[in-house]
Scaffold this motif. Structure first.
Motif, PDB file in Angstrom:
ATOM      1  N   ASN A 324       0.871  -0.980  -0.009  1.00 42.42           N
ATOM      2  CA  ASN A 324      -0.098   0.067   0.077  1.00 42.42           C
ATOM      3  C   ASN A 324       0.880   1.368  -0.005  1.00 42.42           C
ATOM      4  O   ASN A 324       0.524   2.305  -0.799  1.00 42.42           O
ATOM      5  N   GLU A 325       2.025   1.150   0.670  1.00 42.66           N
ATOM      6  CA  GLU A 325       2.990   2.520   0.751  1.00 42.66           C
ATOM      7  C   GLU A 325       3.560   2.641  -0.537  1.00 42.66           C
ATOM      8  O   GLU A 325       3.688   3.844  -0.916  1.00 42.66           O
ATOM      9  N   ALA A 326       3.598   1.588  -1.255  1.00 44.22           N
ATOM     10  CA  ALA A 326       4.379   1.754  -2.626  1.00 44.22           C
ATOM     11  C   ALA A 326       3.259   2.158  -3.580  1.00 44.22           C
ATOM     12  O   ALA A 326       3.524   2.320  -4.829  1.00 44.22           O
ATOM     13  N   GLY A 327       1.983   1.867  -3.633  1.00 42.02           N
ATOM     14  CA  GLY A 327       0.910   2.103  -4.455  1.00 42.02           C
ATOM     15  C   GLY A 327       1.227   0.732  -5.322  1.00 42.02           C
ATOM     16  O   GLY A 327       0.638   0.853  -6.613  1.00 42.02           O
ATOM     17  N   TYR A 328       1.228  -0.299  -4.864  1.00 43.58           N
ATOM     18  CA  TYR A 328       1.599  -1.442  -5.507  1.00 43.58           C
ATOM     19  C   TYR A 328       0.405  -2.602  -5.523  1.00 43.58           C
ATOM     20  O   TYR A 328       0.069  -2.925  -4.511  1.00 43.58           O
ATOM     21  N   PRO A 329      -0.374  -2.542  -6.756  1.00 41.93           N
ATOM     22  CA  PRO A 329      -1.547  -3.254  -6.784  1.00 41.93           C
ATOM     23  C   PRO A 329      -1.472  -4.807  -6.623  1.00 41.93           C
ATOM     24  O   PRO A 329      -0.402  -5.532  -7.141  1.00 41.93           O
ATOM     25  N   VAL A 330      -1.925  -5.514  -5.482  1.00 44.46           N
ATOM     26  CA  VAL A 330      -1.867  -6.822  -5.279  1.00 44.46           C
ATOM     27  C   VAL A 330      -3.328  -7.643  -5.650  1.00 44.46           C
ATOM     28  O   VAL A 330      -4.244  -7.360  -4.925  1.00 44.46           O
ATOM     29  N   GLY A 331      -3.231  -8.531  -6.463  1.00 47.04           N
ATOM     30  CA  GLY A 331      -4.506  -9.415  -6.565  1.00 47.04           C
ATOM     31  C   GLY A 331      -4.815 -10.408  -5.792  1.00 47.04           C
ATOM     32  O   GLY A 331      -5.722 -10.692  -5.485  1.00 47.04           O
ATOM     33  N   MET A 332      -3.750 -11.138  -5.239  1.00 47.11           N
ATOM     34  CA  MET A 332      -3.960 -12.195  -4.429  1.00 47.11           C
ATOM     35  C   MET A 332      -2.861 -12.074  -3.193  1.00 47.11           C
ATOM     36  O   MET A 332      -1.672 -11.892  -3.698  1.00 47.11           O
ATOM     37  N   VAL A 333      -3.179 -12.261  -2.021  1.00 44.73           N
ATOM     38  CA  VAL A 333      -2.357 -12.491  -0.784  1.00 44.73           C
ATOM     39  C   VAL A 333      -2.923 -13.935  -0.256  1.00 44.73           C
ATOM     40  O   VAL A 333      -3.930 -14.046   0.320  1.00 44.73           O
ATOM     41  N   ARG A 334      -1.911 -14.964  -0.351  1.00 42.03           N
ATOM     42  CA  ARG A 334      -1.891 -16.167   0.060  1.00 42.03           C
ATOM     43  C   ARG A 334      -0.915 -16.458   1.304  1.00 42.03           C
ATOM     44  O   ARG A 334       0.159 -16.375   1.050  1.00 42.03           O
ATOM     45  N   VAL A 335      -1.902 -16.995   2.319  1.00 35.55           N
ATOM     46  CA  VAL A 335      -0.787 -17.292   3.324  1.00 35.55           C
ATOM     47  C   VAL A 335      -0.833 -18.957   3.562  1.00 35.55           C
ATOM     48  O   VAL A 335      -1.830 -19.401   3.231  1.00 35.55           O
ATOM     49  N   GLY A 336       0.410 -19.346   3.407  1.00 30.29           N
ATOM     50  CA  GLY A 336       0.413 -20.792   3.253  1.00 30.29           C
ATOM     51  C   GLY A 336       2.039 -21.155   2.972  1.00 30.29           C
ATOM     52  O   GLY A 336       2.807 -20.514   2.720  1.00 30.29           O
ATOM     53  N   ILE A 337       2.128 -22.406   2.488  1.00 30.40           N
ATOM     54  CA  ILE A 337       3.439 -22.889   1.956  1.00 30.40           C
ATOM     55  C   ILE A 337       3.209 -22.753   0.644  1.00 30.40           C
ATOM     56  O   ILE A 337       2.400 -23.270  -0.158  1.00 30.40           O
ATOM     57  N   HIS A 338       4.193 -21.978   0.042  1.00 36.43           N
ATOM     58  CA  HIS A 338       4.352 -21.972  -1.275  1.00 36.43           C
ATOM     59  C   HIS A 338       5.118 -23.106  -2.167  1.00 36.43           C
ATOM     60  O   HIS A 338       6.333 -23.439  -1.395  1.00 36.43           O
ATOM     61  N   SER A 339       4.612 -23.616  -2.906  1.00 34.22           N
ATOM     62  CA  SER A 339       5.162 -24.938  -3.823  1.00 34.22           C
ATOM     63  C   SER A 339       6.247 -24.448  -4.639  1.00 34.22           C
ATOM     64  O   SER A 339       6.279 -24.329  -5.872  1.00 34.22           O
ATOM     65  N   SER A 340       7.170 -23.749  -3.973  1.00 33.45           N
ATOM     66  CA  SER A 340       8.370 -23.370  -4.608  1.00 33.45           C
ATOM     67  C   SER A 340       9.819 -23.292  -3.725  1.00 33.45           C
ATOM     68  O   SER A 340       9.491 -23.895  -2.844  1.00 33.45           O
ATOM     69  N   ASP A 341      10.650 -22.713  -4.065  1.00 38.75           N
ATOM     70  CA  ASP A 341      12.170 -22.784  -3.476  1.00 38.75           C
ATOM     71  C   ASP A 341      11.979 -22.269  -1.910  1.00 38.75           C
ATOM     72  O   ASP A 341      12.932 -22.356  -1.234  1.00 38.75           O
ATOM     73  N   SER A 342      11.059 -21.573  -1.700  1.00 38.42           N
ATOM     74  CA  SER A 342      10.923 -21.078  -0.283  1.00 38.42           C
ATOM     75  C   SER A 342      10.517 -22.294   0.610  1.00 38.42           C
ATOM     76  O   SER A 342      10.845 -22.099   2.018  1.00 38.42           O
ATOM     77  N   ALA A 343       9.981 -23.490   0.165  1.00 36.24           N
ATOM     78  CA  ALA A 343       9.374 -24.236   1.016  1.00 36.24           C
ATOM     79  C   ALA A 343      10.593 -25.128   1.749  1.00 36.24           C
ATOM     80  O   ALA A 343      10.425 -25.277   2.838  1.00 36.24           O
ATOM     81  N   PRO A 344      11.856 -25.469   1.300  1.00 37.28           N
ATOM     82  CA  PRO A 344      12.698 -26.097   2.093  1.00 37.28           C
ATOM     83  C   PRO A 344      13.230 -25.031   3.102  1.00 37.28           C
ATOM     84  O   PRO A 344      13.681 -25.773   4.407  1.00 37.28           O
ATOM     85  N   PHE A 345      13.008 -23.810   2.983  1.00 39.12           N
ATOM     86  CA  PHE A 345      13.624 -22.897   4.115  1.00 39.12           C
ATOM     87  C   PHE A 345      12.504 -22.680   4.966  1.00 39.12           C
ATOM     88  O   PHE A 345      12.736 -22.742   6.488  1.00 39.12           O
ATOM     89  N   ALA A 346      11.104 -22.948   4.716  1.00 38.79           N
ATOM     90  CA  ALA A 346      10.123 -22.880   5.735  1.00 38.79           C
ATOM     91  C   ALA A 346      10.108 -24.323   6.620  1.00 38.79           C
ATOM     92  O   ALA A 346      10.071 -24.267   7.817  1.00 38.79           O
ATOM     93  N   GLU A 347      10.868 -25.334   6.112  1.00 42.02           N
ATOM     94  CA  GLU A 347      10.993 -26.692   6.834  1.00 42.02           C
ATOM     95  C   GLU A 347      11.878 -26.507   7.910  1.00 42.02           C
ATOM     96  O   GLU A 347      11.914 -27.218   8.895  1.00 42.02           O
ATOM     97  N   GLN A 348      13.007 -25.462   7.839  1.00 45.72           N
ATOM     98  CA  GLN A 348      13.775 -25.035   8.717  1.00 45.72           C
ATOM     99  C   GLN A 348      13.530 -24.031   9.744  1.00 45.72           C
ATOM    100  O   GLN A 348      14.180 -23.455  10.474  1.00 45.72           O
ATOM    101  N   GLY A 349      11.969 -23.593   9.453  1.00 49.53           N
ATOM    102  CA  GLY A 349      11.610 -22.598  10.419  1.00 49.53           C
ATOM    103  C   GLY A 349      11.787 -21.226   9.982  1.00 49.53           C
ATOM    104  O   GLY A 349      11.801 -20.154  10.489  1.00 49.53           O
ATOM    105  N   ILE A 350      12.211 -21.003   8.767  1.00 51.85           N
ATOM    106  CA  ILE A 350      12.586 -19.555   8.148  1.00 51.85           C
ATOM    107  C   ILE A 350      11.517 -18.989   7.227  1.00 51.85           C
ATOM    108  O   ILE A 350      10.871 -19.454   6.462  1.00 51.85           O
ATOM    109  N   PRO A 351      10.631 -17.760   7.557  1.00 50.45           N
ATOM    110  CA  PRO A 351       9.424 -17.082   7.082  1.00 50.45           C
ATOM    111  C   PRO A 351       9.937 -16.855   5.719  1.00 50.45           C
ATOM    112  O   PRO A 351      11.237 -16.819   5.494  1.00 50.45           O
TER     113      PRO A 351
END
Length: 433
Positions: A324-351
Protein backbone atom coordinates in the motif's frame (compact mmCIF):
# COMPACT_ATOMS: atom_id res chain seq x y z
CA UNK A 1 13.19 2.93 -21.65
CA UNK A 2 16.81 3.08 -20.53
CA UNK A 3 19.08 0.05 -20.31
CA UNK A 4 18.23 -0.52 -16.66
CA UNK A 5 14.53 -0.71 -17.47
CA UNK A 6 15.03 -3.23 -20.27
CA UNK A 7 17.85 -5.27 -18.71
CA UNK A 8 15.64 -8.10 -17.36
CA UNK A 9 13.81 -8.51 -20.65
CA UNK A 10 17.04 -8.63 -22.63
CA UNK A 11 18.53 -11.21 -20.26
CA UNK A 12 15.30 -13.20 -20.41
CA UNK A 13 15.58 -13.36 -24.19
CA UNK A 14 19.02 -14.94 -23.76
CA UNK A 15 17.74 -17.35 -21.10
CA UNK A 16 14.63 -18.43 -23.02
CA UNK A 17 15.67 -21.89 -24.10
CA UNK A 18 14.80 -25.24 -22.59
CA UNK A 19 16.70 -25.66 -19.30
CA UNK A 20 15.57 -29.00 -17.91
CA UNK A 21 17.43 -29.87 -14.71
CA UNK A 22 20.47 -32.10 -14.99
CA UNK A 23 21.04 -31.45 -18.71
CA UNK A 24 23.74 -29.66 -20.65
CA UNK A 25 21.23 -26.89 -21.34
CA UNK A 26 20.78 -26.33 -17.62
CA UNK A 27 24.56 -26.06 -17.31
CA UNK A 28 24.57 -23.58 -20.20
CA UNK A 29 22.00 -21.47 -18.32
CA UNK A 30 24.00 -21.70 -15.08
CA UNK A 31 27.12 -20.46 -16.88
CA UNK A 32 25.11 -17.61 -18.43
CA UNK A 33 23.95 -16.50 -14.98
CA UNK A 34 27.44 -16.81 -13.53
CA UNK A 35 28.74 -14.69 -16.41
CA UNK A 36 26.23 -11.97 -15.56
CA UNK A 37 27.33 -11.95 -11.92
CA UNK A 38 30.96 -11.58 -12.94
CA UNK A 39 30.13 -8.89 -15.51
CA UNK A 40 28.94 -6.71 -12.60
CA UNK A 41 32.22 -7.22 -10.77
CA UNK A 42 30.69 -9.72 -8.39
CA UNK A 43 31.81 -13.20 -7.40
CA UNK A 44 29.66 -16.25 -7.89
CA UNK A 45 29.99 -19.98 -7.97
CA UNK A 46 28.21 -23.01 -9.36
CA UNK A 47 27.31 -25.59 -6.72
CA UNK A 48 26.88 -29.09 -8.13
CA UNK A 49 24.52 -31.62 -6.59
CA UNK A 50 23.23 -35.02 -7.58
CA UNK A 51 19.68 -35.72 -8.72
CA UNK A 52 17.95 -38.89 -9.90
CA UNK A 53 17.42 -39.04 -13.66
CA UNK A 54 15.96 -41.51 -16.11
CA UNK A 55 15.62 -42.42 -19.76
CA UNK A 56 12.40 -43.91 -21.11
CA UNK A 57 13.41 -46.46 -23.73
CA UNK A 58 9.90 -47.57 -24.62
CA UNK A 59 6.40 -46.69 -23.45
CA UNK A 60 3.31 -47.96 -25.24
CA UNK A 61 -0.36 -48.61 -24.56
CA UNK A 62 -2.52 -50.70 -26.88
CA UNK A 63 -6.17 -51.52 -26.28
CA UNK A 64 -6.51 -55.23 -27.08
CA UNK A 65 -10.20 -55.98 -26.41
CA UNK A 66 -12.92 -55.67 -27.51
CA UNK A 67 -11.13 -53.62 -30.19
CA UNK A 68 -7.53 -52.80 -31.04
CA UNK A 69 -6.24 -49.23 -30.72
CA UNK A 70 -2.85 -47.67 -30.08
CA UNK A 71 -2.94 -44.92 -27.44
CA UNK A 72 -0.36 -42.12 -27.35
CA UNK A 73 1.30 -42.02 -23.94
CA UNK A 74 4.32 -41.07 -21.88
CA UNK A 75 5.62 -42.91 -18.84
CA UNK A 76 6.67 -41.58 -15.45
CA UNK A 77 10.34 -41.90 -14.61
CA UNK A 78 11.52 -44.33 -11.92
CA UNK A 79 8.09 -46.00 -11.90
CA UNK A 80 9.42 -49.44 -12.81
CA UNK A 81 9.15 -51.44 -15.98
CA UNK A 82 7.67 -54.57 -17.55
CA UNK A 83 9.41 -57.54 -19.17
CA UNK A 84 10.29 -57.24 -22.85
CA UNK A 85 7.12 -57.44 -24.91
CA UNK A 86 5.00 -55.95 -22.14
CA UNK A 87 2.04 -57.33 -20.22
CA UNK A 88 -1.67 -57.62 -20.94
CA UNK A 89 -3.90 -56.34 -18.14
CA UNK A 90 -7.56 -55.80 -17.46
CA UNK A 91 -8.54 -52.12 -17.53
CA UNK A 92 -10.32 -50.65 -14.52
CA UNK A 93 -11.51 -47.09 -13.94
CA UNK A 94 -11.45 -45.52 -10.46
CA UNK A 95 -13.34 -42.26 -10.04
CA UNK A 96 -12.57 -41.55 -6.39
CA UNK A 97 -10.42 -42.77 -3.52
CA UNK A 98 -13.31 -43.92 -1.34
CA UNK A 99 -14.97 -47.19 -0.36
CA UNK A 100 -17.58 -46.61 -3.07
CA UNK A 101 -14.91 -45.66 -5.57
CA UNK A 102 -13.18 -49.02 -5.06
CA UNK A 103 -16.39 -51.06 -4.77
CA UNK A 104 -15.73 -54.49 -6.28
CA UNK A 105 -12.05 -53.63 -6.78
CA UNK A 106 -10.50 -54.68 -3.47
CA UNK A 107 -7.87 -56.72 -5.35
CA UNK A 108 -6.46 -55.14 -8.52
CA UNK A 109 -3.91 -57.85 -9.27
CA UNK A 110 -3.64 -58.19 -13.04
CA UNK A 111 -5.19 -54.75 -13.59
CA UNK A 112 -4.16 -51.41 -15.05
CA UNK A 113 -6.12 -48.64 -13.34
CA UNK A 114 -7.22 -45.45 -15.10
CA UNK A 115 -7.64 -42.77 -12.41
CA UNK A 116 -10.06 -39.90 -12.79
CA UNK A 117 -8.47 -37.25 -10.59
CA UNK A 118 -4.88 -36.05 -10.35
CA UNK A 119 -2.81 -38.83 -8.82
CA UNK A 120 -2.16 -37.79 -5.23
CA UNK A 121 -0.24 -39.75 -2.58
CA UNK A 122 -3.34 -41.22 -0.94
CA UNK A 123 -4.69 -42.57 -4.24
CA UNK A 124 -1.27 -43.99 -5.10
CA UNK A 125 -1.07 -45.72 -1.72
CA UNK A 126 -4.62 -47.09 -2.15
CA UNK A 127 -3.67 -48.56 -5.53
CA UNK A 128 -0.48 -50.07 -4.11
CA UNK A 129 -2.40 -51.65 -1.23
CA UNK A 130 -4.80 -53.22 -3.76
CA UNK A 131 -1.90 -54.58 -5.86
CA UNK A 132 -2.58 -52.53 -9.00
CA UNK A 133 0.01 -53.51 -11.61
CA UNK A 134 -0.10 -50.24 -13.55
CA UNK A 135 -1.59 -46.75 -13.31
CA UNK A 136 -2.84 -44.61 -16.18
CA UNK A 137 -3.15 -40.90 -15.39
CA UNK A 138 -5.25 -38.48 -17.44
CA UNK A 139 -3.44 -35.40 -18.74
CA UNK A 140 -4.63 -31.93 -17.72
CA UNK A 141 -6.21 -31.18 -21.09
CA UNK A 142 -9.72 -31.41 -22.61
CA UNK A 143 -11.55 -34.15 -24.52
CA UNK A 144 -11.39 -32.13 -27.74
CA UNK A 145 -7.64 -31.41 -27.64
CA UNK A 146 -4.96 -33.47 -29.37
CA UNK A 147 -1.23 -33.32 -30.04
CA UNK A 148 -1.65 -30.27 -32.28
CA UNK A 149 -2.33 -28.09 -29.25
CA UNK A 150 -1.19 -29.93 -26.11
CA UNK A 151 1.81 -31.87 -24.86
CA UNK A 152 2.27 -35.05 -22.90
CA UNK A 153 5.20 -34.48 -20.56
CA UNK A 154 7.14 -37.28 -18.94
CA UNK A 155 7.72 -36.48 -15.28
CA UNK A 156 9.54 -38.39 -12.58
CA UNK A 157 7.59 -40.24 -9.93
CA UNK A 158 8.02 -38.27 -6.71
CA UNK A 159 10.30 -39.73 -4.07
CA UNK A 160 7.46 -39.74 -1.54
CA UNK A 161 5.47 -41.98 -3.90
CA UNK A 162 8.44 -44.28 -4.44
CA UNK A 163 8.67 -44.69 -0.68
CA UNK A 164 5.41 -46.63 -1.04
CA UNK A 165 6.76 -48.66 -3.97
CA UNK A 166 7.16 -48.41 -7.74
CA UNK A 167 4.04 -48.85 -9.86
CA UNK A 168 4.52 -48.46 -13.65
CA UNK A 169 2.67 -45.25 -14.45
CA UNK A 170 1.59 -43.74 -17.77
CA UNK A 171 -0.07 -40.49 -18.83
CA UNK A 172 -2.56 -40.24 -21.72
CA UNK A 173 -4.69 -37.46 -23.15
CA UNK A 174 -8.22 -36.76 -21.91
CA UNK A 175 -9.44 -37.36 -25.46
CA UNK A 176 -8.06 -40.90 -25.49
CA UNK A 177 -9.25 -41.68 -21.96
CA UNK A 178 -12.74 -40.46 -22.84
CA UNK A 179 -12.85 -42.57 -26.01
CA UNK A 180 -11.46 -45.69 -24.32
CA UNK A 181 -14.24 -45.67 -21.72
CA UNK A 182 -16.91 -44.61 -24.21
CA UNK A 183 -16.01 -47.50 -26.52
CA UNK A 184 -15.82 -50.06 -23.71
CA UNK A 185 -12.10 -50.87 -23.57
CA UNK A 186 -11.60 -53.99 -21.45
CA UNK A 187 -7.94 -55.01 -21.73
CA UNK A 188 -4.72 -53.21 -22.57
CA UNK A 189 -1.18 -54.25 -23.43
CA UNK A 190 1.37 -52.06 -21.67
CA UNK A 191 5.03 -51.79 -22.53
CA UNK A 192 7.54 -49.90 -20.43
CA UNK A 193 11.31 -50.08 -20.42
CA UNK A 194 13.42 -47.44 -18.70
CA UNK A 195 16.75 -46.81 -17.03
CA UNK A 196 17.34 -44.83 -13.84
CA UNK A 197 20.65 -43.18 -13.03
CA UNK A 198 22.15 -40.20 -11.20
CA UNK A 199 23.17 -36.98 -12.90
CA UNK A 200 24.40 -33.53 -11.92
CA UNK A 201 22.31 -30.39 -11.47
CA UNK A 202 23.53 -27.00 -10.30
CA UNK A 203 22.72 -23.99 -8.15
CA UNK A 204 24.29 -20.63 -8.92
CA UNK A 205 25.34 -18.77 -5.77
CA UNK A 206 26.43 -15.23 -4.95
CA UNK A 207 26.73 -13.24 -1.73
CA UNK A 208 26.60 -9.52 -0.98
CA UNK A 209 28.11 -8.98 2.46
CA UNK A 210 26.29 -6.65 4.83
CA UNK A 211 27.77 -3.33 5.89
CA UNK A 212 27.01 -4.10 9.55
CA UNK A 213 27.27 -7.16 11.76
CA UNK A 214 23.87 -8.79 12.29
CA UNK A 215 24.54 -12.41 13.32
CA UNK A 216 21.66 -14.73 12.55
CA UNK A 217 19.95 -12.18 10.30
CA UNK A 218 21.16 -13.07 6.80
CA UNK A 219 18.59 -12.92 4.03
CA UNK A 220 18.34 -15.57 1.32
CA UNK A 221 16.82 -14.67 -2.04
CA UNK A 222 15.80 -17.55 -4.31
CA UNK A 223 14.53 -18.18 -7.82
CA UNK A 224 14.71 -21.35 -9.86
CA UNK A 225 16.15 -21.04 -13.34
CA UNK A 226 15.33 -24.50 -14.74
CA UNK A 227 12.32 -25.36 -16.88
CA UNK A 228 10.22 -28.37 -17.79
CA UNK A 229 10.96 -30.26 -21.01
CA UNK A 230 8.68 -28.22 -23.29
CA UNK A 231 8.54 -24.51 -24.07
CA UNK A 232 11.25 -22.04 -23.18
CA UNK A 233 10.21 -21.46 -19.57
CA UNK A 234 10.21 -17.70 -20.11
CA UNK A 235 7.54 -17.09 -17.48
CA UNK A 236 8.26 -20.16 -15.33
CA UNK A 237 10.81 -19.29 -14.29
CA UNK A 238 13.20 -17.40 -16.49
CA UNK A 239 11.35 -14.31 -15.33
CA UNK A 240 12.13 -14.97 -11.67
CA UNK A 241 15.77 -15.74 -12.47
CA UNK A 242 16.31 -12.45 -14.31
CA UNK A 243 14.48 -10.54 -11.57
CA UNK A 244 16.86 -12.03 -9.02
CA UNK A 245 19.81 -10.96 -11.19
CA UNK A 246 18.43 -7.41 -11.32
CA UNK A 247 18.25 -7.41 -7.52
CA UNK A 248 21.76 -8.79 -7.23
CA UNK A 249 23.20 -5.97 -9.33
CA UNK A 250 21.29 -3.38 -7.28
CA UNK A 251 22.45 -4.65 -3.90
CA UNK A 252 25.99 -5.29 -5.13
CA UNK A 253 26.16 -1.56 -5.89
CA UNK A 254 24.10 -0.56 -2.83
CA UNK A 255 25.02 -3.03 -0.06
CA UNK A 256 22.48 -3.46 2.72
CA UNK A 257 23.14 -3.60 6.45
CA UNK A 258 22.57 -7.36 6.45
CA UNK A 259 24.26 -10.04 4.36
CA UNK A 260 22.22 -11.18 1.36
CA UNK A 261 22.60 -14.65 -0.13
CA UNK A 262 21.41 -15.11 -3.72
CA UNK A 263 20.53 -18.61 -4.91
CA UNK A 264 19.48 -19.45 -8.45
CA UNK A 265 18.09 -22.93 -7.89
CA UNK A 266 18.38 -25.81 -10.33
CA UNK A 267 15.91 -28.67 -10.83
CA UNK A 268 13.00 -27.07 -8.98
CA UNK A 269 10.53 -28.52 -11.47
CA UNK A 270 11.61 -32.06 -10.59
CA UNK A 271 11.05 -31.67 -6.85
CA UNK A 272 12.75 -28.57 -5.40
CA UNK A 273 16.10 -30.33 -5.68
CA UNK A 274 18.18 -27.14 -5.90
CA UNK A 275 16.82 -25.44 -2.79
CA UNK A 276 16.84 -28.74 -0.89
CA UNK A 277 20.50 -29.26 -1.84
CA UNK A 278 21.41 -25.74 -0.69
CA UNK A 279 19.79 -26.36 2.71
CA UNK A 280 21.33 -29.82 3.08
CA UNK A 281 24.85 -28.79 2.04
CA UNK A 282 24.97 -25.64 4.20
CA UNK A 283 23.43 -26.48 7.59
CA UNK A 284 25.49 -23.97 9.60
CA UNK A 285 24.96 -21.21 7.07
CA UNK A 286 21.20 -21.89 7.04
CA UNK A 287 21.12 -21.46 10.82
CA UNK A 288 22.15 -17.84 10.22
CA UNK A 289 19.35 -17.10 7.74
CA UNK A 290 16.50 -15.04 9.17
CA UNK A 291 14.22 -14.66 6.15
CA UNK A 292 13.64 -15.77 2.54
CA UNK A 293 12.41 -13.81 -0.47
CA UNK A 294 11.39 -16.05 -3.38
CA UNK A 295 10.68 -15.12 -7.00
CA UNK A 296 8.66 -17.57 -9.05
CA UNK A 297 7.09 -16.03 -12.16
CA UNK A 298 7.08 -12.28 -12.77
CA UNK A 299 6.61 -9.78 -15.54
CA UNK A 300 3.63 -10.89 -17.64
CA UNK A 301 1.87 -8.29 -19.78
CA UNK A 302 -1.57 -9.26 -18.48
CA UNK A 303 -2.34 -10.40 -14.97
CA UNK A 304 -2.00 -9.31 -11.38
CA UNK A 305 0.69 -9.17 -8.71
CA UNK A 306 0.64 -11.78 -5.94
CA UNK A 307 2.14 -12.17 -2.48
CA UNK A 308 2.79 -15.62 -1.04
CA UNK A 309 3.20 -15.34 2.74
CA UNK A 310 4.78 -18.11 4.79
CA UNK A 311 4.60 -16.61 8.24
CA UNK A 312 2.30 -15.15 10.84
CA UNK A 313 -0.35 -12.45 10.77
CA UNK A 314 2.33 -9.84 11.49
CA UNK A 315 4.20 -10.72 8.29
CA UNK A 316 1.00 -10.59 6.25
CA UNK A 317 0.14 -7.17 7.70
CA UNK A 318 3.65 -5.83 7.01
CA UNK A 319 3.62 -7.11 3.43
CA UNK A 320 0.23 -5.56 2.72
CA UNK A 321 1.27 -2.28 4.34
CA UNK A 322 4.45 -2.08 2.23
CA UNK A 323 2.44 -2.76 -0.94
CA UNK A 324 0.00 0.00 0.00
CA UNK A 325 2.84 2.39 0.82
CA UNK A 326 4.31 1.78 -2.64
CA UNK A 327 0.96 1.99 -4.41
CA UNK A 328 1.60 -1.54 -5.65
CA UNK A 329 -1.65 -3.32 -6.59
CA UNK A 330 -1.90 -6.88 -5.29
CA UNK A 331 -4.47 -9.25 -6.73
CA UNK A 332 -3.93 -12.10 -4.30
CA UNK A 333 -2.37 -12.51 -0.87
CA UNK A 334 -2.04 -16.18 0.02
CA UNK A 335 -0.87 -17.39 3.43
CA UNK A 336 0.58 -20.89 3.42
CA UNK A 337 3.38 -22.97 2.00
CA UNK A 338 4.38 -21.84 -1.46
CA UNK A 339 5.15 -24.82 -3.71
CA UNK A 340 8.45 -23.29 -4.72
CA UNK A 341 12.00 -22.85 -3.47
CA UNK A 342 11.00 -21.14 -0.24
CA UNK A 343 9.48 -24.42 1.02
CA UNK A 344 12.74 -26.13 2.10
CA UNK A 345 13.58 -22.98 4.08
CA UNK A 346 10.12 -23.05 5.68
CA UNK A 347 10.94 -26.59 6.76
CA UNK A 348 13.82 -25.04 8.73
CA UNK A 349 11.47 -22.53 10.38
CA UNK A 350 12.43 -19.64 8.09
CA UNK A 351 9.53 -17.35 7.09
CA UNK A 352 9.26 -16.02 3.57
CA UNK A 353 7.52 -13.77 1.10
CA UNK A 354 7.08 -14.86 -2.49
CA UNK A 355 6.71 -12.07 -5.03
CA UNK A 356 5.08 -13.17 -8.26
CA UNK A 357 2.75 -12.17 -11.07
CA UNK A 358 0.04 -14.45 -12.42
CA UNK A 359 -2.07 -14.44 -15.55
CA UNK A 360 -4.75 -16.62 -17.12
CA UNK A 361 -3.50 -15.55 -20.53
CA UNK A 362 -0.63 -18.04 -20.39
CA UNK A 363 0.07 -21.61 -19.36
CA UNK A 364 3.11 -22.88 -17.51
CA UNK A 365 4.55 -26.36 -18.14
CA UNK A 366 3.42 -26.27 -21.77
CA UNK A 367 4.79 -25.38 -25.20
CA UNK A 368 3.13 -21.97 -24.74
CA UNK A 369 5.39 -20.66 -21.98
CA UNK A 370 7.17 -18.26 -24.34
CA UNK A 371 8.44 -14.67 -24.62
CA UNK A 372 5.24 -13.13 -26.11
CA UNK A 373 3.70 -13.34 -22.60
CA UNK A 374 6.38 -11.12 -21.14
CA UNK A 375 6.76 -7.36 -20.69
CA UNK A 376 9.96 -5.41 -20.10
CA UNK A 377 7.91 -2.78 -18.28
CA UNK A 378 6.23 -5.27 -15.91
CA UNK A 379 9.47 -7.13 -15.21
CA UNK A 380 11.08 -3.84 -14.22
CA UNK A 381 8.03 -2.80 -12.19
CA UNK A 382 7.98 -6.08 -10.23
CA UNK A 383 11.72 -5.82 -9.55
CA UNK A 384 11.59 -2.22 -8.38
CA UNK A 385 8.82 -3.06 -5.93
CA UNK A 386 10.90 -6.00 -4.70
CA UNK A 387 13.77 -3.61 -3.95
CA UNK A 388 11.37 -1.26 -2.15
CA UNK A 389 10.08 -4.17 -0.05
CA UNK A 390 13.40 -5.90 0.63
CA UNK A 391 15.18 -2.71 1.71
CA UNK A 392 12.74 -2.33 4.59
CA UNK A 393 13.87 -5.68 5.92
CA UNK A 394 17.58 -5.73 5.16
CA UNK A 395 18.16 -2.17 6.41
CA UNK A 396 15.82 -2.23 9.42
CA UNK A 397 17.25 -1.13 12.76
CA UNK A 398 15.42 -4.07 14.32
CA UNK A 399 14.41 -6.96 12.10
CA UNK A 400 10.62 -6.75 11.66
CA UNK A 401 9.69 -10.44 12.11
CA UNK A 402 10.93 -13.38 14.15
CA UNK A 403 12.63 -16.42 12.66
CA UNK A 404 9.62 -18.65 13.07
CA UNK A 405 6.45 -19.74 11.37
CA UNK A 406 3.12 -20.36 13.15
CA UNK A 407 2.23 -23.82 14.38
CA UNK A 408 -0.52 -24.22 11.77
CA UNK A 409 2.04 -23.62 9.02
CA UNK A 410 4.51 -25.99 10.66
CA UNK A 411 1.84 -28.66 10.24
CA UNK A 412 1.25 -27.50 6.67
CA UNK A 413 4.97 -27.88 5.94
CA UNK A 414 4.90 -31.42 7.33
CA UNK A 415 1.87 -32.18 5.19
CA UNK A 416 3.48 -30.64 2.10
CA UNK A 417 6.56 -32.84 2.45
CA UNK A 418 4.35 -35.84 3.34
CA UNK A 419 6.08 -36.31 6.69
CA UNK A 420 2.86 -37.50 8.33
CA UNK A 421 2.16 -39.95 5.50
CA UNK A 422 5.69 -41.32 5.50
CA UNK A 423 5.69 -41.71 9.28
CA UNK A 424 2.42 -43.66 9.09
CA UNK A 425 3.83 -45.76 6.25
CA UNK A 426 6.92 -46.59 8.32
CA UNK A 427 4.71 -47.51 11.27
CA UNK A 428 2.62 -49.84 9.12
CA UNK A 429 5.76 -51.55 7.86
CA UNK A 430 7.49 -51.70 11.23
CA UNK A 431 10.21 -49.34 10.02
CA UNK A 432 9.89 -46.65 12.68
CA UNK A 433 13.16 -45.12 13.78
Amino acid sequence: MNNRETYQYQLLEKLSFNRFGGTEDELKAAKLLLGEIESFGGKGEIMDFTIPAYTIEKAAITVTAPFTRSIECVAKGHSGQFPEGGVELALRYVEANSPAGFLGMEDLTGCAVLVNNPLDWDMYKALWDRHAQAIIVINADKWYQDDSTTDLISLATRETFLAVGAIPTFTIRSKDANEMLRDGAETVRLELRQKSFDTTSRDVLAVVEGTESHPGEDIVLTAHYDSVTVGTGSWDNGSGAVTLMYLYEHFLNHPAKRTMRFVWCGSEEQGLYGSKAYVEKNPELVKGIRFCFNFDMNGTILGSNNLFITGGDDLKAIAEAIANEAGYPVGMVRVGIHSSDSAPFAEQGIPSVGLSRGTKAGEIHTRYDLMPLMSAEKLHYNAEFAIFFIERFVNAAVFPVKREIPENLVKEVEKYFKKDKLAQLAKERGEEK
